[in-house]
Design an enzyme around this catalytic site. Sequence first.
Site, mmCIF file in Angstrom:
data_model
loop_
_atom_site.group_PDB
_atom_site.id
_atom_site.type_symbol
_atom_site.label_atom_id
_atom_site.label_comp_id
_atom_site.label_asym_id
_atom_site.label_seq_id
_atom_site.Cartn_x
_atom_site.Cartn_y
_atom_site.Cartn_z
ATOM 1 C CE1 TYR A 175 -4.122 -2.883 4.476
ATOM 2 C CE2 TYR A 175 -3.468 -0.593 4.215
ATOM 3 C CZ TYR A 175 -3.785 -1.816 3.665
ATOM 4 O OH TYR A 175 -3.757 -1.984 2.309
ATOM 5 C CB SER B 271 -0.887 0.002 1.248
ATOM 6 O OG SER B 271 -1.516 1.260 1.431
#
Length: 275
Positions: free
Chosen positions: A163, A149
């Site tokens: 995350y 990401s």
Amino acid sequence: MADLKGKSVIVTGASSGIGEATAIFFAKKGSSVTLNGRDSNRLQDAIAKCKAAASEAGHTDNRFLGVLGDVTDSAVRDDLVEQTAKTFGKIDVLVVNHAVVLKDDTFDGVTEEGFDETINVNVKSALFLVKRAVPELERSRGCVVCVSSIASLCVTKQGLFCYTISKAAMDHMARCLALELGPKGIRVNCTNPTYVKTRIFRDAVPDPAQNDATAEIFAKATPLKGPESGTEEQAEVIGFLASDAARFISGQCVAVDGALLRRGNPLNCIDQEAR
């Protein structure tokens, strides 16, 4: 990327989002694909889409396999590798795409259980799936592509606490694996997608209006103007990194973000704007 024809590919988290789009991309290119997911109905739907895409592209000799289960389970990881090697005779590409985002992924909301779950799904299971696949990948001189990401490449992202930490760990894990596995002829890279409206974020933030607002803010902040990034754009970069055209690229984290990261730490700026 004609060299993807005849490749044997594993895609985790393939029953929706970027994983499903990636499986379909490889199907269109003539690869045989093993799709993994935890929802039987969505997994079978993704396999049907792969078959249709392959047929439309004129590929009749590629095959598709579904392996249902959670890759945090070592038995599922064993099944993925063993069934793929048995069915397709080899493993050329492993796409590590599965991930989890907690519903209250904030510093105030973090618990030991939530932190452990995030690291177990996003990092530990990825590492041990790669390790399990190494003998097959060494035989084929194959490659691994991890889907990370852009949040991992920034300092922080409020609301994605665990995350973001896990994806930063994934990035560095890919670098370390590239060093460890390079002598075996195995390449390892990461893609770092920008925000894409997929199931993982819809499940974490179930309010459709909030997801639409987030997508609009990202589109506004992205320097490269044009259509917003969807799953297909992300899948194409994964496919490139898996192809022979990238045969000397390893240990890299490739931001697929329309130059969003060139703003420095844009995600915190987006947080401020969202308020």
